[in-house]
Design an enzyme around this catalytic site. Structure first.
Site, PDB file in Angstrom:
ATOM      1  N   SER A 144      69.304 -31.199  46.341  1.00  0.00           N
ATOM      2  CA  SER A 144      69.792 -32.178  47.305  1.00  0.00           C
ATOM      3  C   SER A 144      69.182 -31.880  48.659  1.00  0.00           C
ATOM      4  O   SER A 144      68.844 -30.732  48.948  1.00  0.00           O
ATOM      5  CB  SER A 144      71.319 -32.084  47.402  1.00  0.00           C
ATOM      6  N   TYR A 157      79.203 -27.663  48.840  1.00  0.00           N
ATOM      7  CA  TYR A 157      78.081 -28.298  48.150  1.00  0.00           C
ATOM      8  C   TYR A 157      76.759 -27.791  48.719  1.00  0.00           C
ATOM      9  O   TYR A 157      75.852 -27.401  47.983  1.00  0.00           O
ATOM     10  CB  TYR A 157      78.213 -29.813  48.306  1.00  0.00           C
TER      11      TYR A 157
END
Length: 192
Positions: A144, A157
């Site tokens: 990501s 995250y």
């Protein structure tokens, strides 16, 4: 002119039941690959398999929770047993776990690391020996942009994706010249 790069390649896609994983599995099948669909939701995997069968490509469904190293090893073992090789691994499974730092719990951090870091690591570790023996293969890891720049409130995250991004970069360098290629995909926010 059709792209034959993926014709009859054997690909594992984790997180294949929806989102980026589902879209990747279908895209590879459209290009001629046979797909092993891995994810936690059997019914969703069966729907994706149905779409792939309409493209005249083979599928295997292997329900897998990537946080369990034994299940990941079973995924890889089943693929080798059924198809004899793994040409492509798309390690995509992930979970968007977020919370402001002041409200973070130990469980938030542990769950994010389990899915978003160890899940990718387990897939690489299970697949790599087979690709090394073959002298070929491509490991694709979907991390990501949060693995390069964290955005609040994404601390759990981002931490896991930073860790996986760094791990994948080292794997890529270590495998240079072996015939096994490594790509790290860092998508931003997506609506699949």
């Amino acid at each position: 002119m059709a792209n034959h790069t993926f014709q009859d390649k054997k690909a594992i896609v984790t997180g294949a039941s929806d989102g980026i994983g589902r879209a990747t599995a279908l895209a590879l099948a459209r290009q001629g690959a046979h797909i092993v669909l891995a994810g936690r939701r059997q019914n969703a995997l069966e729907q994706v398999a149905g779409e792939i069968h309409q493209l005249n490509r083979k599928t295997l469904i292997v329900p897998t929770d990537v946080t369990d190293q034994t299940q990941v090893e079973k995924l890889v073992g089943t693929t080798i047993e059924q198809w004899g090789r793994i040409d492509i691994l798309v390690s995509n499974a992930g979970e968007y776990i977020r919370a402001p730092v002041e409200r973070l719990t130990k469980d938030d951090i542990q769950r994010s690391l389990a899915v978003n870091f160890y899940g990718g690591v387990y897939c690489i570790l299970a697949t790599l020996p087979h690709m090394r023996r073959q002298g070929s293969g491509h490991i694709v890891v979907v991390t990501s942009m949060d693995g390069k720049k964290g955005i609040p409130p994404d601390a759990p995250y981002a931490a896991a994706k930073y860790a996986l991004t760094g791990f994948v970069d080292v794997v890529r360098q270590e495998l240079h010249g072996t015939g096994v290629y490594v790509s790290n995909i860092l998508p931003g926010r997506v609506d699949t």
